[in-house]
Each structure stands twice: as C-alpha cells, then as structure tokens.
Motif scaffolding. Structure first.
Motif, PDB file in Angstrom:
ATOM      1  N   GLU A 310       0.832  -1.207   0.000  1.00  0.00           N
ATOM      2  CA  GLU A 310       0.000   0.000   0.000  1.00  0.00           C
ATOM      3  C   GLU A 310       0.869   1.261   0.000  1.00  0.00           C
ATOM      4  N   LYS A 311       0.302   2.329  -0.590  1.00  0.00           N
ATOM      5  CA  LYS A 311       1.066   3.563  -0.784  1.00  0.00           C
ATOM      6  C   LYS A 311       0.810   4.575   0.330  1.00  0.00           C
ATOM      7  N   ALA A 312       1.624   5.635   0.317  1.00  0.00           N
ATOM      8  CA  ALA A 312       1.625   6.621   1.400  1.00  0.00           C
ATOM      9  C   ALA A 312       0.242   7.226   1.698  1.00  0.00           C
ATOM     10  N   PRO A 313      -0.556   7.627   0.692  1.00  0.00           N
ATOM     11  CA  PRO A 313      -1.876   8.201   1.021  1.00  0.00           C
ATOM     12  C   PRO A 313      -2.782   7.219   1.772  1.00  0.00           C
ATOM     13  N   THR A 314      -2.708   5.930   1.413  1.00  0.00           N
ATOM     14  CA  THR A 314      -3.513   4.923   2.115  1.00  0.00           C
ATOM     15  C   THR A 314      -3.060   4.797   3.562  1.00  0.00           C
ATOM     16  N   ALA A 315      -1.735   4.812   3.757  1.00  0.00           N
ATOM     17  CA  ALA A 315      -1.196   4.770   5.123  1.00  0.00           C
ATOM     18  C   ALA A 315      -1.661   5.993   5.910  1.00  0.00           C
ATOM     19  N   ALA A 316      -1.664   7.154   5.258  1.00  0.00           N
ATOM     20  CA  ALA A 316      -2.146   8.378   5.916  1.00  0.00           C
ATOM     21  C   ALA A 316      -3.603   8.219   6.341  1.00  0.00           C
ATOM     22  N   GLY A 317      -4.399   7.570   5.491  1.00  0.00           N
ATOM     23  CA  GLY A 317      -5.809   7.348   5.790  1.00  0.00           C
ATOM     24  C   GLY A 317      -6.025   6.426   6.976  1.00  0.00           C
ATOM     25  N   ALA A 318      -5.036   5.525   7.242  1.00  0.00           N
ATOM     26  CA  ALA A 318      -5.131   4.654   8.426  1.00  0.00           C
ATOM     27  C   ALA A 318      -5.073   5.478   9.700  1.00  0.00           C
ATOM     28  N   VAL A 319      -4.348   6.612   9.660  1.00  0.00           N
ATOM     29  CA  VAL A 319      -4.236   7.498  10.819  1.00  0.00           C
ATOM     30  C   VAL A 319      -5.494   8.358  10.950  1.00  0.00           C
ATOM     31  N   HIS A 320      -5.898   8.982   9.823  1.00  0.00           N
ATOM     32  CA  HIS A 320      -7.115   9.812   9.825  1.00  0.00           C
ATOM     33  C   HIS A 320      -7.530  10.037   8.371  1.00  0.00           C
ATOM     34  N   PHE A 323      -6.109  13.009   6.585  1.00  0.00           N
ATOM     35  CA  PHE A 323      -4.719  12.909   6.151  1.00  0.00           C
ATOM     36  C   PHE A 323      -4.633  12.373   4.720  1.00  0.00           C
ATOM     37  N   GLU A 324      -5.518  11.426   4.404  1.00  0.00           N
ATOM     38  CA  GLU A 324      -5.513  10.850   3.052  1.00  0.00           C
ATOM     39  C   GLU A 324      -6.144  11.839   2.062  1.00  0.00           C
ATOM     40  N   ARG A 325      -7.213  12.467   2.489  1.00  0.00           N
ATOM     41  CA  ARG A 325      -7.933  13.381   1.600  1.00  0.00           C
ATOM     42  C   ARG A 325      -7.061  14.577   1.216  1.00  0.00           C
ATOM     43  N   GLY A 357       6.217  11.081  -1.983  1.00  0.00           N
ATOM     44  CA  GLY A 357       4.941  11.510  -2.545  1.00  0.00           C
ATOM     45  C   GLY A 357       3.892  10.414  -2.588  1.00  0.00           C
ATOM     46  N   LYS A 358       2.875  10.655  -3.416  1.00  0.00           N
ATOM     47  CA  LYS A 358       1.706   9.769  -3.457  1.00  0.00           C
ATOM     48  C   LYS A 358       2.000   8.359  -3.949  1.00  0.00           C
ATOM     49  N   ASP A 359       3.079   8.191  -4.735  1.00  0.00           N
ATOM     50  CA  ASP A 359       3.367   6.880  -5.293  1.00  0.00           C
ATOM     51  C   ASP A 359       4.312   6.052  -4.424  1.00  0.00           C
ATOM     52  N   TYR A 360       4.706   6.593  -3.278  1.00  0.00           N
ATOM     53  CA  TYR A 360       5.642   5.862  -2.422  1.00  0.00           C
ATOM     54  C   TYR A 360       4.954   4.664  -1.777  1.00  0.00           C
ATOM     55  N   ASP A 364       7.568  -1.861   5.732  1.00  0.00           N
ATOM     56  CA  ASP A 364       7.460  -2.255   7.125  1.00  0.00           C
ATOM     57  C   ASP A 364       8.610  -1.613   7.908  1.00  0.00           C
ATOM     58  N   GLY A 365       8.274  -0.892   8.969  1.00  0.00           N
ATOM     59  CA  GLY A 365       9.309  -0.242   9.771  1.00  0.00           C
ATOM     60  C   GLY A 365       9.510   1.227   9.461  1.00  0.00           C
ATOM     61  N   ASP A 366       8.780   1.775   8.497  1.00  0.00           N
ATOM     62  CA  ASP A 366       8.882   3.213   8.227  1.00  0.00           C
ATOM     63  C   ASP A 366       8.302   4.020   9.395  1.00  0.00           C
ATOM     64  N   VAL A 367       9.005   5.106   9.741  1.00  0.00           N
ATOM     65  CA  VAL A 367       8.507   6.084  10.720  1.00  0.00           C
ATOM     66  C   VAL A 367       8.123   7.324   9.915  1.00  0.00           C
ATOM     67  N   ILE A 368       6.851   7.741  10.009  1.00  0.00           N
ATOM     68  CA  ILE A 368       6.327   8.730   9.062  1.00  0.00           C
ATOM     69  C   ILE A 368       5.655   9.906   9.781  1.00  0.00           C
ATOM     70  N   LEU A 369       5.917  11.099   9.271  1.00  0.00           N
ATOM     71  CA  LEU A 369       5.155  12.308   9.632  1.00  0.00           C
ATOM     72  C   LEU A 369       4.437  12.768   8.376  1.00  0.00           C
ATOM     73  N   PHE A 370       3.115  12.754   8.397  1.00  0.00           N
ATOM     74  CA  PHE A 370       2.338  13.109   7.209  1.00  0.00           C
ATOM     75  C   PHE A 370       2.112  14.622   7.128  1.00  0.00           C
ATOM     76  N   ARG A 371       2.295  15.159   5.931  1.00  0.00           N
ATOM     77  CA  ARG A 371       1.952  16.552   5.657  1.00  0.00           C
ATOM     78  C   ARG A 371       0.665  16.550   4.826  1.00  0.00           C
ATOM     79  N   PHE A 372      -0.279  17.348   5.261  1.00  0.00           N
ATOM     80  CA  PHE A 372      -1.578  17.351   4.559  1.00  0.00           C
ATOM     81  C   PHE A 372      -2.203  18.730   4.678  1.00  0.00           C
ATOM     82  N   ASN A 373      -3.192  18.959   3.831  1.00  0.00           N
ATOM     83  CA  ASN A 373      -3.904  20.232   3.838  1.00  0.00           C
ATOM     84  C   ASN A 373      -5.359  19.964   3.467  1.00  0.00           C
ATOM     85  N   VAL A 374      -6.271  20.276   4.376  1.00  0.00           N
ATOM     86  CA  VAL A 374      -7.693  20.039   4.129  1.00  0.00           C
ATOM     87  C   VAL A 374      -8.414  21.375   4.099  1.00  0.00           C
TER      88      VAL A 374
END
Length: 374
Positions: A310-320, A323-325, A357-360, A364-374
C-alpha cells in the motif's frame, strides 16, 4: 480486523495456545475432544520491540501497538468434510477467518488423550489437510454443476470460471492445497471468489512439552520432540511453502498472569531467548499480508497496520481520513536508520529523512510524519 484461526485435531493444545496468545483464561482447555464448540475470539497486540526504541527517541508518554484477531476453533476429526464430529461447524468457522494457524502436537503425555492414540505430527497434519481438501473439492463440484446452464449458453465468464475449476480440481485431487496451485494473476483473482479453505495462508505451531523446549532451542536434535519439529518444518516448507514455529503452549499459558517482562525472564531461565507465542503472533501478522509503520511524538508513539504494497496516502488514511484526503507528502525514515542514528536531528543531518509523494510504497518499519492540507 483480519483474523487467524487456530485449528487442529482435538487435544493438541489449541485452546491452551489461544489462552497464551490472548493472555487470558477465556478458553476452557480440558482433556477431552470437542472441549471447544463455539469459537473463542480474542484481539491480540502484536509484539514489536521497535516501539520502545522509537518512544525512547521521541520521549513519548504513551505507546500503542497494533493488533490482530485470533479465533480458537473446535477440533476436527477424520470425516469432518462429511459432517463427522463437529465437522460442519468446524469448516464454517474456518471459512470465516483469513489465515490458519495449525497446531500440531509434538509432545508425549499419557494423561492427555490423543484421538489416534499415538503421536505422529505428519499423520495429524494430513488428517486436517485431507478434510479441508475434500471440502474444497465438494465446493468446486457444486460450483461446476451450477455453471452448466451458462456454459451451454456460451457465457464467457462461466467459461473462465470453469477453466479455473478444471485447473484447481486435479491439484486438490492430488492432496495439495489450493494456495500452492500454479495460477496466473487473473486466475488467482477468480479463485479468490471460490472461498476455498485450502487457499488460506497457513502457518504451523509445533506444540512441545516444557522439558523439550530448552533442548530444542539450544539445537539438541536427540529428543522425539526435536525430530517431530524437524519433520513438521520440512513438511511446512515443501507442501505449503510456509514455516513452523516451536512453542510450549502449556508453559506460555501458565505465564499469562505475569507481566511481559516477568514471563520473558522465566523463559530465559529455561534457556529460551524469546516467547514462542510472540514469534507466532508476528508470523501470523505477516502471513496475513500486514505490515507496520509508525508515527511518533512526545504525546504518543503508535504502530499502524497497512497491507503489503500500500502507498503513502492509504497509510495516511489509516491514521485519519483527513490525512488521506489532503495528502501532500510523507516525511519518512526507516526504523533501522533512526535507531542507528539515535535522534531525528542526527537523521536530518545525515540526510536520512526524506519526503515521499503519493506513489511511495510504505515499507514495514517506516517512521512517518504526514503533511496534509484540508
């Protein structure tokens, strides 16, 4: 939440293992067949030592692990596919789970009844597999029979389905699980719709006695349990392309009232480095195709579950969902790099923090800080 079903013959230690995995006394574990009738269900946290290290780096006040579900299913007997014992319930409950943990008895104990009177792990595995294969063959035959009218009418979808059935049937007839059949990606997609029992990913748990556990962990191959373990691991590799975990369900179920640290100390005193239950939970988690990424800060370090690939936006959506939107980028570092460098400041200096970016595809094991704008 995805689930792993604990299956096996009666009195092999399924309910004892369930209690150990869930750290409860929820499932009765008595010395007679069909002690479990209705399945017991428990949500299990996935042991992950990486969480402690990340929390230490971030000075987090709270740690939240990820989790999966385990289901304790009634014991199967020969003839289950024809309704023997609790066969129909057993097969229905297996159909409901996403993966199978097959418990194999590798311990000798005259006080614990065995349905076949003797200890033979490979025979026991093949009893289970035969019943699942027979149930799948019957399911495919019913599906084949239902397709006949559409086939006569020249329905293209029916022809494709029928071709997959004709590919799978001889494979199953040879006693092989559907998961090992050589199918194209398109055929696999169609086969998923058949919901075959033997298409579920499977792992084996070699249940040994306390007296055998330390000897096996130190490489002693002289005991009967060690030989049983070797046979099961070889069978798992060659027939299922999977692994077999060694554990003592009895010991681990007796440790459920201790803290994690006290339980590990007890096991180490027996000469065992880590809990077999921990290894089994992690293996089942990966068997389900699940992977973990982390978010961290002073307030909380948390593990999150995604599916492999799964890609970064989907992972962001797991948090909130926001974040994905409104996903912009993911500031990412792998755990190995962060742990080696010891801080985010040093990681930034070393150029190990990167923007993805979106295609990343999240690893397993990535530590991520998501940047988003709603």
């Amino acid at each position: 939440m995805l689930s792993a079903g604990i299956v096996g013959l009666p009195n092999v230690g399924k309910s004892t293992l369930f209690n150990a995995v869930t750290r409860t006394h929820k499932a009765p574990a008595e010395n007679y067949p069909f002690c479990t009738i209705d399945p017991n269900v428990g949500v299990v946290t996935v042991p992950d030592p990486r969480l402690e290290k990340i929390a230490e780096i971030s000075h987090s006040k709270k740690i939240t692990p990820t989790a999966i579900e385990f289901v304790d299913i009634a014991g199967l007997v020969k003839g289950a596919s024809a309704g023997e014992g609790l066969g129909n319930q057993f097969l229905h409950h297996i159909r409901e789970v996403d993966a199978i943990v097959q418990v194999v008895r590798c311990f000798e104990n005259p006080d614990v009844h065995h349905v076949s009177a003797t200890i033979d792990p490979i025979r026991d595995i093949e009893v289970i597999n035969t019943e699942l294969v027979l149930a799948d063959l019957a399911s495919l035959q019913r599906r084949h029979d239902r397709l006949q009218k559409q086939l006569h009418a020249g329905d293209k979808t029916a022809k494709i389905e029928n071709a997959v059935i004709e590919n799978l049937s001889p494979h199953l007839d040879a006693g092989k699980p559907a998961i090992t059949a050589e199918l194209t990606p398109e055929e696999k997609a169609i086969a998923r719709g058949f919901f075959l029992l033997t298409s579920k990913p499977t792992i084996f748990a070699c249940n040994v006695a306390e007296s055998d556990l330390a000897a096996i962990s130190t490489g002693d191959q002289g005991s009967a349990a060690a030989r049983h373990r070797e046979l099961v691991q070889d069978y798992a590799r060659h027939h299922f392309a999977t692994e077999a975990i060694v554990l003592s369900a009895q010991i681990e179920s007796e440790l459920v009232d201790l803290s994690e640290q006290e339980a590990l100390e007890y096991l180490r005193n027996l000469g065992v480095d880590d809990s077999g239950v921990h290894a089994l939970i992690r293996a089942a988690y990966h068997l389900l195709g699940l992977r973990t990424f982390f978010t961290t800060g002073e307030k909380e370090t948390r593990a999150w579950t995604i599916h492999e690939g799964e890609k970064a936006p989907t992972a962001a959506g797991a948090v909130h969902s926001d974040f994905e939107r409104g996903f912009i980028a993911a500031e990412t570092i792998h755990y190995d790099d962060l742990a080696a460098l010891g801080s985010f400041a040093k990681a930034r200096e070393a150029g190990k923090l990167r923007l993805e970016g979106k295609d990343y595809v999240v690893r397993d094991g990535d530590v991520i800080l998501f940047r988003f704008n709603v």
